[in-house]
Design a protein around this motif. Structure first.
Motif, PDB file in Angstrom:
ATOM      1  N   PRO A 107     -14.813  -2.416   9.052  1.00  0.00           N
ATOM      2  CA  PRO A 107     -14.199  -2.023   7.773  1.00  0.00           C
ATOM      3  C   PRO A 107     -15.264  -1.616   6.754  1.00  0.00           C
ATOM      4  O   PRO A 107     -16.426  -1.985   6.865  1.00  0.00           O
ATOM      5  CB  PRO A 107     -13.464  -3.274   7.341  1.00  0.00           C
ATOM      6  CG  PRO A 107     -14.116  -4.407   8.042  1.00  0.00           C
ATOM      7  CD  PRO A 107     -14.661  -3.854   9.318  1.00  0.00           C
ATOM      8  N   GLN A 108     -14.829  -0.859   5.770  1.00  0.00           N
ATOM      9  CA  GLN A 108     -15.703  -0.340   4.709  1.00  0.00           C
ATOM     10  C   GLN A 108     -16.375  -1.492   3.949  1.00  0.00           C
ATOM     11  O   GLN A 108     -17.548  -1.428   3.622  1.00  0.00           O
ATOM     12  CB  GLN A 108     -14.834   0.494   3.749  1.00  0.00           C
ATOM     13  CG  GLN A 108     -15.583   1.297   2.727  1.00  0.00           C
ATOM     14  CD  GLN A 108     -16.044   2.632   3.308  1.00  0.00           C
ATOM     15  OE1 GLN A 108     -15.634   3.010   4.400  1.00  0.00           O
ATOM     16  NE2 GLN A 108     -16.916   3.307   2.596  1.00  0.00           N
ATOM     17  N   TYR A 109     -15.608  -2.533   3.683  1.00  0.00           N
ATOM     18  CA  TYR A 109     -16.137  -3.658   2.906  1.00  0.00           C
ATOM     19  C   TYR A 109     -16.024  -4.953   3.708  1.00  0.00           C
ATOM     20  O   TYR A 109     -15.292  -5.021   4.679  1.00  0.00           O
ATOM     21  CB  TYR A 109     -15.363  -3.797   1.595  1.00  0.00           C
ATOM     22  CG  TYR A 109     -15.449  -2.547   0.776  1.00  0.00           C
ATOM     23  CD1 TYR A 109     -16.633  -2.219   0.118  1.00  0.00           C
ATOM     24  CD2 TYR A 109     -14.372  -1.670   0.698  1.00  0.00           C
ATOM     25  CE1 TYR A 109     -16.741  -1.039  -0.604  1.00  0.00           C
ATOM     26  CE2 TYR A 109     -14.461  -0.484  -0.030  1.00  0.00           C
ATOM     27  CZ  TYR A 109     -15.649  -0.183  -0.678  1.00  0.00           C
ATOM     28  OH  TYR A 109     -15.751   0.979  -1.385  1.00  0.00           O
ATOM     29  N   ILE A 146     -10.076   6.999   7.981  1.00  0.00           N
ATOM     30  CA  ILE A 146     -11.147   7.321   8.927  1.00  0.00           C
ATOM     31  C   ILE A 146     -11.308   8.842   8.949  1.00  0.00           C
ATOM     32  O   ILE A 146     -10.319   9.563   8.894  1.00  0.00           O
ATOM     33  CB  ILE A 146     -10.771   6.860  10.358  1.00  0.00           C
ATOM     34  CG1 ILE A 146     -10.533   5.363  10.383  1.00  0.00           C
ATOM     35  CG2 ILE A 146     -11.868   7.220  11.350  1.00  0.00           C
ATOM     36  CD1 ILE A 146      -9.877   4.910  11.669  1.00  0.00           C
ATOM     37  N   SER A 187      -6.542   1.931   6.435  1.00  0.00           N
ATOM     38  CA  SER A 187      -7.985   2.199   6.401  1.00  0.00           C
ATOM     39  C   SER A 187      -8.203   3.662   6.779  1.00  0.00           C
ATOM     40  O   SER A 187      -7.894   4.059   7.892  1.00  0.00           O
ATOM     41  CB  SER A 187      -8.713   1.303   7.410  1.00  0.00           C
ATOM     42  OG  SER A 187      -8.449  -0.051   7.146  1.00  0.00           O
ATOM     43  N   SER A 221      -5.721   7.442   9.682  1.00  0.00           N
ATOM     44  CA  SER A 221      -5.588   6.134   9.047  1.00  0.00           C
ATOM     45  C   SER A 221      -5.246   5.083  10.086  1.00  0.00           C
ATOM     46  O   SER A 221      -4.591   5.379  11.085  1.00  0.00           O
ATOM     47  CB  SER A 221      -4.471   6.136   8.001  1.00  0.00           C
ATOM     48  OG  SER A 221      -4.826   6.886   6.874  1.00  0.00           O
ATOM     49  N   MET A 258     -14.320   6.654   5.660  1.00  0.00           N
ATOM     50  CA  MET A 258     -15.327   6.227   6.622  1.00  0.00           C
ATOM     51  C   MET A 258     -15.546   7.343   7.644  1.00  0.00           C
ATOM     52  O   MET A 258     -14.621   7.750   8.342  1.00  0.00           O
ATOM     53  CB  MET A 258     -14.834   4.986   7.363  1.00  0.00           C
ATOM     54  CG  MET A 258     -14.410   3.864   6.417  1.00  0.00           C
ATOM     55  SD  MET A 258     -14.225   2.294   7.252  1.00  0.00           S
ATOM     56  CE  MET A 258     -13.054   2.727   8.531  1.00  0.00           C
ATOM     57  N   GLU A 308     -11.150  -8.829  11.612  1.00  0.00           N
ATOM     58  CA  GLU A 308     -11.544  -7.824  10.624  1.00  0.00           C
ATOM     59  C   GLU A 308     -11.995  -6.518  11.278  1.00  0.00           C
ATOM     60  O   GLU A 308     -12.035  -5.479  10.631  1.00  0.00           O
ATOM     61  CB  GLU A 308     -12.676  -8.376   9.746  1.00  0.00           C
ATOM     62  CG  GLU A 308     -12.250  -9.529   8.850  1.00  0.00           C
ATOM     63  CD  GLU A 308     -13.425 -10.178   8.138  1.00  0.00           C
ATOM     64  OE1 GLU A 308     -13.196 -10.852   7.132  1.00  0.00           O
ATOM     65  OE2 GLU A 308     -14.577 -10.037   8.602  1.00  0.00           O
ATOM     66  N   ASN A 343     -19.508   3.889   9.934  1.00  0.00           N
ATOM     67  CA  ASN A 343     -18.901   2.574  10.075  1.00  0.00           C
ATOM     68  C   ASN A 343     -18.758   2.178  11.534  1.00  0.00           C
ATOM     69  O   ASN A 343     -17.877   1.430  11.902  1.00  0.00           O
ATOM     70  CB  ASN A 343     -17.557   2.529   9.359  1.00  0.00           C
ATOM     71  CG  ASN A 343     -17.751   2.481   7.863  1.00  0.00           C
ATOM     72  OD1 ASN A 343     -18.267   1.487   7.357  1.00  0.00           O
ATOM     73  ND2 ASN A 343     -17.402   3.543   7.166  1.00  0.00           N
ATOM     74  N   LEU A 400     -11.751  -3.149  13.230  1.00  0.00           N
ATOM     75  CA  LEU A 400     -10.603  -2.251  13.225  1.00  0.00           C
ATOM     76  C   LEU A 400     -10.266  -1.669  14.594  1.00  0.00           C
ATOM     77  O   LEU A 400      -9.104  -1.586  14.970  1.00  0.00           O
ATOM     78  CB  LEU A 400     -10.871  -1.099  12.244  1.00  0.00           C
ATOM     79  CG  LEU A 400     -11.041  -1.507  10.781  1.00  0.00           C
ATOM     80  CD1 LEU A 400     -11.458  -0.302   9.955  1.00  0.00           C
ATOM     81  CD2 LEU A 400      -9.741  -2.082  10.246  1.00  0.00           C
ATOM     82  N   ARG A 450      -3.120  -3.076  15.214  1.00  0.00           N
ATOM     83  CA  ARG A 450      -3.383  -1.873  14.423  1.00  0.00           C
ATOM     84  C   ARG A 450      -2.836  -0.613  15.093  1.00  0.00           C
ATOM     85  O   ARG A 450      -2.766  -0.517  16.311  1.00  0.00           O
ATOM     86  CB  ARG A 450      -4.871  -1.756  14.153  1.00  0.00           C
ATOM     87  CG  ARG A 450      -5.323  -2.791  13.122  1.00  0.00           C
ATOM     88  CD  ARG A 450      -6.736  -2.605  12.709  1.00  0.00           C
ATOM     89  NE  ARG A 450      -7.117  -3.651  11.762  1.00  0.00           N
ATOM     90  CZ  ARG A 450      -7.509  -4.872  12.123  1.00  0.00           C
ATOM     91  NH1 ARG A 450      -7.581  -5.199  13.400  1.00  0.00           N
ATOM     92  NH2 ARG A 450      -7.826  -5.768  11.203  1.00  0.00           N
TER      93      ARG A 450
END
Lengths: 104, 104, 104, 104, 104, 104, 104
Positions: free
Chosen positions: B76-78, A83, A81, A91, A1, B97, B44, B99, A17
Motif C-alpha cells: 500500500p501507498q502508506y 494502481i 487503492s 483499482s 501507485m 495490508e 510500490n 494488496l 481484494r
C-alpha cells in the motif's frame, strides 16, 4: 501507485481484494462528434479483471468473493487503492465495498 | 528505525508480519542514459524477505500468512514500519495490508 | 514512571506484557574515539527481560507470548509504557506490539 | 470523588475492578533529613486493597483478576477512577490496566 | 429529563440498567450547625432502587446485573442518564458502569 | 422526516426498532388554567405504538424486543429517528436505546 | 454517481444491499393546482426495486434481507449511496439501515 510490471495480468489480488478497471465514458456522440472533456461524465462502472482467493472467516475458512473476472460492477464513489500500469489506471477494492453487479 | 544488526537476515518477523524491501525504479534508460531524480517514479512493488509464523485466530490456531519469501508483492501507498540497516531500507507490514502478489 | 524497587528483577509483567530494555548504541568508534552525542543513533533493538503469563483468549485459555527472556527484539518507534528504576530506563509492551525477533 | 464511608474496607469492587492505593515516596532521606517537595518523585507503585469477583467472558463465566489483595503492582501513568476517603486517596483500575506485579 | 409519573417506583429499568439515587451529603454538622452550601461535598455514593432483568449475552441468555435494590454503590463521576420526578433526582446506569458495592 | 402515509398504523418497524410517540405534558393546571408555554416541561415519556420482529443474534436467531405496543417507556434525551405524519410527531428507537418501562 | 446502463433493472445489489427509489411528493394539489417548489416536502418513503442475496453471518451462512422488491420502506434522513441513471435518481442502502416497512 505506479507499477513496473509489463502487464496488469501479472497482478493476483490477495485475500478478498478485487482488481477492477473503471469503464470509460463515451467521449464522442453517437454521430461521431467529439464531446468537450467537461461534458464527459465520470462513470462508476468497472470491469472485474481479477479476484483474490477470499478472506478468512473466524474459523479459518475461505469466504469466496461475490464477483468473478469479467463481471461488470458498480463501485463506490470513494475508496479503493489506485494502481497505474503504463498509462492505464486500475483499482483494488475489498469485495464488500463493491455495491452491485451490472447485468446486461 | 536504525538497526545495528549486521544483516537483515537476522530479522524474524513476529505473528503475521511480513518483511519486504521496495524494488528500486530504474534510474537510467534502456539506452544507458541516467534519468534525473525527478523522473524516477517511486514504485510500490516490493520483494518479500521473511514472513512471521502467522497470527492467532479466535481458537488459538496459527493463520498462515498469504505470501512467501521471494514473492513479489504490491504494497500500500502508506503504512508499514520502516527499518534501516546500514544504507538499505526495509518495511514490515501485517499480512492483510499487502494488496496483491505480482507473478512474472 | 519512577519505581522505588531495588531491582528491575522484581517486576513480573501481567497478562501479555513484555518487559524490555532498549540496547544502547555505541558511543565510541571501533578505534576507540568517542562519538559526539548527535552522531549516536537511537536504536529500536531491545532485550527481553521478563514476559507475562499471556493474555486470555475468548475461551479463557492463556495465549503464550511470542518471545522469551533473553530474546533480542525489534520494538516499534512509538508506544510502550516507560519505566525508570534508578538511572536505567525500561519499557513494557504488549506482545503483539513487538515487530520482530533478532537472531544473531 | 469523595466518599462518606467510615473505612475504605467497606468498598467491594465490582466485576474486574481492582482497588489500589499508591505507595508514597519517601519524603526524608535515610539520614532523616526532610526532602523539599519538588525532590519527592511520584511513584507508580500501588498496593492492592481489594479485587472484584472478575468480569464475565462471552460464555458468562467469571474471569478471575490477575492480582490479590496485598500484592504490590505497577499502575499506568494515566487512567483509573480516583476515590477519596477522609484524607486518603485511592484508585480503581480494571484488571487489564495493571502493568506488572512487583515481587519483593 | 422530567417525568410525570406519580412515583419513581413505577420505573422498571430495561436490560442491564440500574436505577439509583445519589446519597445526599450532610448539610449540618454533628453538633447541628448548618454548613454553607460550598462546604457540602458532592458524594458519589448512591442507593440502588431498581434493576433491569439483565442484558443478553451472545447466545441470548440473560446476564444478571451485579447489584440488587437496596445496595449502596459507588457511581462514576460522569455518565448515567439523569431523571427527575417531582423535586427528586435519580440516575440510570448500565450495570458495568457501577464501580463498587459499599458494604456497611 | 415527513411521510405521506394516511395513518401511522401503516408503519411496521424493521429489525429491533420501536415506534413511539412522546406523551404530551399537561398544558393546563388541574384547575383548568392554561399554562404559558415556557412552563410546560418536555417529558421523556413515550407510548409504544409498534415494535419490529427483533434483530438477529450471531447465530441468526431473532432477539425479541423488550417492550410491547401499549407499553409506556422512558426514552433517552437524545437520539432516535423523528417521523412526522400530518401534524403528529413520532420517533423510532433501537430497542436497547429505551431506558425503562413505566408501570402505572 | 452516473451510470451508463440502459435500465436500472440491470443492477443487482451485492450482499445485504437494497436498491430503492424515493417516492416523489405531489407537486400539485388534489384540485390540480401546481405547488411552488418550496411547498413540496421531501419524503423519506421509497420503493424497493431490488435486493441483494444477503450478507454472511459468522458461520458463512446468508442472512436474508428484511424487505422484498415492491415493498414500500421508510429510509433514513442521511446515508445510502446515490445512483443516477438517465434523469432518475436511486439509492443503495444496507438492509439494517432501512427503518420501517410501510404497509398500505
Amino acid at each position: 501507485m505506479s507499477l513496473a510490471v509489463k502487464s496488469i495480468k501479472s497482478l493476483a489480488p490477495l485475500l478478498d481484494r478485487v482488481l477492477v478497471q473503471r469503464i470509460k465514458a463515451e467521449t464522442k456522440t453517437a454521430g461521431g462528434i467529439f464531446l468537450p472533456e467537461s461534458a464527459v461524465k465520470e462513470l462508476n462502472e468497472a470491469k472485474v479483471l481479477a479476484v483474490g482467493p477470499g478472506g478468512l472467516d473466524k474459523e479459518g475458512k475461505r469466504v469466496q468473493v461475490s464477483v468473478q473476472p469479467g463481471d461488470k460492477v458498480l463501485i463506490p464513489q470513494y475508496g479503493g487503492s489506485p494502481i497505474k500500469v503504463g498509462d492505464e489506471e486500475y483499482s483494488l477494492f475489498r469485495d464488500h465495498e463493491l455495491l452491485a453487479k451490472i447485468n446486461e
